[in-house]
Write an enzyme that holds these catalytic residues in place. Structure first.
Site, PDB file in Angstrom:
ATOM      1  N   LEU A  33       0.827  -1.213   0.000  1.00  0.00           N
ATOM      2  CA  LEU A  33       0.000   0.000   0.000  1.00  0.00           C
ATOM      3  C   LEU A  33       0.860   1.262   0.000  1.00  0.00           C
ATOM      4  O   LEU A  33       2.028   1.232   0.401  1.00  0.00           O
ATOM      5  CB  LEU A  33      -0.881   0.004   1.260  1.00  0.00           C
ATOM      6  CG  LEU A  33      -1.933  -1.096   1.367  1.00  0.00           C
ATOM      7  CD1 LEU A  33      -2.548  -1.095   2.767  1.00  0.00           C
ATOM      8  CD2 LEU A  33      -3.013  -0.913   0.307  1.00  0.00           C
ATOM      9  N   SER A  34       0.247   2.370  -0.381  1.00  0.00           N
ATOM     10  CA  SER A  34       0.928   3.662  -0.273  1.00  0.00           C
ATOM     11  C   SER A  34       1.227   3.916   1.208  1.00  0.00           C
ATOM     12  O   SER A  34       0.345   3.774   2.057  1.00  0.00           O
ATOM     13  CB  SER A  34       0.010   4.762  -0.822  1.00  0.00           C
ATOM     14  OG  SER A  34       0.597   6.009  -0.608  1.00  0.00           O
ATOM     15  N   GLY A  35       2.479   4.230   1.503  1.00  0.00           N
ATOM     16  CA  GLY A  35       2.879   4.487   2.889  1.00  0.00           C
ATOM     17  C   GLY A  35       3.300   3.233   3.631  1.00  0.00           C
ATOM     18  O   GLY A  35       3.640   3.287   4.820  1.00  0.00           O
ATOM     19  N   SER A  39       9.392   2.555  -0.586  1.00  0.00           N
ATOM     20  CA  SER A  39      10.490   3.434  -1.008  1.00  0.00           C
ATOM     21  C   SER A  39      11.555   3.526   0.068  1.00  0.00           C
ATOM     22  O   SER A  39      12.761   3.504  -0.237  1.00  0.00           O
ATOM     23  CB  SER A  39       9.991   4.852  -1.294  1.00  0.00           C
ATOM     24  OG  SER A  39       8.836   4.804  -2.059  1.00  0.00           O
ATOM     25  N   SER A 106       1.388  -1.706  -7.257  1.00  0.00           N
ATOM     26  CA  SER A 106       1.112  -2.934  -8.045  1.00  0.00           C
ATOM     27  C   SER A 106       0.079  -3.820  -7.341  1.00  0.00           C
ATOM     28  O   SER A 106       0.405  -4.906  -6.865  1.00  0.00           O
ATOM     29  CB  SER A 106       2.403  -3.707  -8.332  1.00  0.00           C
ATOM     30  OG  SER A 106       3.272  -3.771  -7.230  1.00  0.00           O
TER      31      SER A 106
HETATM   32  N1  LIG Z   1      -5.581   6.405  -6.130  1.00  0.00           N
HETATM   33  C1  LIG Z   1      -4.333   6.139  -5.719  1.00  0.00           C
HETATM   34  N2  LIG Z   1      -4.033   4.916  -5.232  1.00  0.00           N
HETATM   35  C2  LIG Z   1      -2.766   4.644  -4.836  1.00  0.00           C
HETATM   36  N3  LIG Z   1      -1.731   5.532  -4.914  1.00  0.00           N
HETATM   37  C3  LIG Z   1      -1.994   6.761  -5.406  1.00  0.00           C
HETATM   38  C4  LIG Z   1      -3.295   7.119  -5.829  1.00  0.00           C
HETATM   39  N4  LIG Z   1      -3.267   8.403  -6.279  1.00  0.00           N
HETATM   40  C5  LIG Z   1      -2.004   8.824  -6.153  1.00  0.00           C
HETATM   41  N5  LIG Z   1      -1.227   7.862  -5.625  1.00  0.00           N
HETATM   42  C6  LIG Z   1       0.237   8.018  -5.427  1.00  0.00           C
HETATM   43  O1  LIG Z   1       0.827   7.329  -6.511  1.00  0.00           O
HETATM   44  C7  LIG Z   1       1.695   6.318  -6.048  1.00  0.00           C
HETATM   45  C8  LIG Z   1       1.276   4.950  -6.594  1.00  0.00           C
HETATM   46  O2  LIG Z   1       1.661   4.841  -7.931  1.00  0.00           O
HETATM   47  P1  LIG Z   1       2.017   3.430  -8.528  1.00  0.00           P
HETATM   48  O3  LIG Z   1       2.494   3.656  -9.914  1.00  0.00           O
HETATM   49  O4  LIG Z   1       2.926   2.722  -7.595  1.00  0.00           O
HETATM   50  O5  LIG Z   1       0.576   2.725  -8.505  1.00  0.00           O
HETATM   51  S1  LIG Z   1       0.091   1.410  -9.258  1.00  0.00           S
HETATM   52  O6  LIG Z   1       1.147   0.390  -9.096  1.00  0.00           O
HETATM   53  O7  LIG Z   1      -0.131   1.730 -10.671  1.00  0.00           O
HETATM   54  O8  LIG Z   1      -1.169   1.024  -8.596  1.00  0.00           O
HETATM   55  C9  LIG Z   1       1.606   6.252  -4.550  1.00  0.00           C
HETATM   56  O9  LIG Z   1       2.973   6.322  -4.155  1.00  0.00           O
HETATM   57  P2  LIG Z   1       3.534   5.546  -2.873  1.00  0.00           P
HETATM   58  O10 LIG Z   1       2.945   6.297  -1.714  1.00  0.00           O
HETATM   59  O11 LIG Z   1       5.018   5.703  -2.986  1.00  0.00           O
HETATM   60  O12 LIG Z   1       3.095   4.113  -2.942  1.00  0.00           O
HETATM   61  C10 LIG Z   1       0.795   7.458  -4.148  1.00  0.00           C
HETATM   62  O13 LIG Z   1       1.638   8.456  -3.636  1.00  0.00           O
HETATM   63  N1  LIG Z   2       9.893  -0.601   9.635  1.00  0.00           N
HETATM   64  C1  LIG Z   2       9.682   0.363   8.738  1.00  0.00           C
HETATM   65  N2  LIG Z   2      10.083   0.192   7.457  1.00  0.00           N
HETATM   66  C2  LIG Z   2       9.847   1.152   6.525  1.00  0.00           C
HETATM   67  N3  LIG Z   2       9.226   2.339   6.775  1.00  0.00           N
HETATM   68  C3  LIG Z   2       8.803   2.555   8.044  1.00  0.00           C
HETATM   69  C4  LIG Z   2       8.994   1.582   9.062  1.00  0.00           C
HETATM   70  N4  LIG Z   2       8.454   2.067  10.204  1.00  0.00           N
HETATM   71  C5  LIG Z   2       7.961   3.276   9.904  1.00  0.00           C
HETATM   72  N5  LIG Z   2       8.171   3.596   8.609  1.00  0.00           N
HETATM   73  C6  LIG Z   2       7.771   4.863   7.993  1.00  0.00           C
HETATM   74  O1  LIG Z   2       6.712   4.614   7.068  1.00  0.00           O
HETATM   75  C7  LIG Z   2       6.765   5.541   5.994  1.00  0.00           C
HETATM   76  C8  LIG Z   2       6.779   4.766   4.695  1.00  0.00           C
HETATM   77  O2  LIG Z   2       6.746   5.681   3.617  1.00  0.00           O
HETATM   78  P1  LIG Z   2       7.259   5.295   2.163  1.00  0.00           P
HETATM   79  O3  LIG Z   2       8.563   4.559   2.241  1.00  0.00           O
HETATM   80  O4  LIG Z   2       7.203   6.547   1.354  1.00  0.00           O
HETATM   81  O5  LIG Z   2       6.127   4.267   1.719  1.00  0.00           O
HETATM   82  P2  LIG Z   2       5.700   3.820   0.245  1.00  0.00           P
HETATM   83  O6  LIG Z   2       6.895   3.994  -0.654  1.00  0.00           O
HETATM   84  O7  LIG Z   2       5.280   2.394   0.400  1.00  0.00           O
HETATM   85  O8  LIG Z   2       4.572   4.725  -0.139  1.00  0.00           O
HETATM   86  C9  LIG Z   2       8.026   6.398   6.187  1.00  0.00           C
HETATM   87  O9  LIG Z   2       7.656   7.609   6.795  1.00  0.00           O
HETATM   88  C10 LIG Z   2       8.856   5.532   7.137  1.00  0.00           C
HETATM   89  O10 LIG Z   2       9.703   6.311   7.946  1.00  0.00           O
END
Ligand SMILES: Nc1ncnc2c1ncn2[C@@H]1O[C@H](COP(=O)(O)OS(=O)(=O)O)[C@@H](OP(=O)(O)O)[C@H]1O
Ligand SMILES: Nc1ncnc2c1ncn2[C@@H]1O[C@H](COP(=O)(O)OP(=O)(O)O)[C@@H](O)[C@H]1O
Length: 200
Positions: A33-35, A39, A106
């Site tokens: 999931l996002s977050g 990354s 993904s």
């Molecule tokens: N609707 C929705 N759902 C999920 N994520 C969203 C959406 N809109 C924008 N974002 C931002 O775009 C990042 C996800 O892009 P991806 O190319 O990884 O998505 S996917 O694999 O095509 O589903 C994702 O980045 P990460 O937070 O790094 O995962 C989000 O910041």
């Molecule tokens: N064990 C951990 N591993 C990775 N990230 C963590 C962990 N615990 C807390 N975090 C926090 O979760 C957040 C993850 O954000 P990010 O790496 O941008 O996620 P994504 O790329 O999946 O969207 C960061 O703020 C990071 O500091």
């Protein structure tokens, strides 16, 4: 469409490139999931590999969704096309001899299965960053969950769009139970034997 396209045989093979780099090449695919931490974890893994002298490159939203895939939305069809293009680019990078890291939500199983077949099973390491939606929402690194709850983002993964969790990933990390350092070390331990050339 590809009927009259006849591939040229290049003289330098993937094995030649791996030999000159002195390590194998493959794809580390981070899904979650996002977050969830994709990354953050991919970034530290790449730093460690770089320090070990391994040739790497990372594909993520910044260099893909703002560039080659800037025409794509978050509809199911566009997410599939997003992942297809990334898998093809990642495959070129693996063929160029790089340990390639890719961090994308993904969310669909079938799309991740296609990546595996594009890069070949032996070159694919699926890393599931398993963080609950509640924890991702609590982190809300980019404020997207708040926007999704307010109805400003329509198809947010985990809230209003599905995430199909991997059933048999090569590596699964639960960031609510494992620290960043422990997660990174587990990935490095898994891939270290894979870096060895087949003739070593
Ligand atoms: N609707 C929705 N759902 C999920 N994520 C969203 C959406 N809109 C924008 N974002 C931002 O775009 C990042 C996800 O892009 P991806 O190319 O990884 O998505 S996917 O694999 O095509 O589903 C994702 O980045 P990460 O937070 O790094 O995962 C989000 O910041
Ligand atoms: N064990 C951990 N591993 C990775 N990230 C963590 C962990 N615990 C807390 N975090 C926090 O979760 C957040 C993850 O954000 P990010 O790496 O941008 O996620 P994504 O790329 O999946 O969207 C960061 O703020 C990071 O500091």
């Amino acid at each position: 469409m590809c009927k009259n396209i006849i591939p040229h045989n290049y003289q330098i093979s993937i094995e030649d490139r791996r030999q000159s780099n002195q390590h194998n090449s493959f794809l580390l695919w981070f899904t979650g999931l996002s977050g969830s931490g994709k990354s953050t974890i991919a970034n530290v893994v790449e730093q460690k590999l770089h320090q070990m002298g391994v040739k790497t490159f990372t594909l993520d939203g910044d260099n893909i969704r703002k560039g080659i895939n800037k025409d794509l939305t978050f509809s199911p069809e566009d997410r599939t096309e997003n992942i297809r293009r990334i898998a093809e680019v990642a495959n070129l990078m693996v063929n160029a001899g790089l340990v390639t890291l890719a961090a994308f939500v993904s969310p669909y199983k079938k799309d991740r299965a296609s990546i595996r077949s594009i890069v070949k099973d032996v070159n694919f390491v699926e890393i599931y960053i398993n963080t609950s939606v509640e924890e991702c929402e609590r982190r809300d690194v980019k404020g997207l969950y708040k926007k999704a709850r307010a109805g400003e983002i329509k198809n947010m993964t985990g809230i209003s769009a599905p995430y199909e969790a991997p059933e048999n990933p090569e590596i699964e990390i639960n960031t609510e139970e494992e620290s960043l350092d422990v997660a990174v070390q587990r990935i490095i331990d898994y891939i270290t034997p894979k870096l060895k050339l087949n003739n070593e």
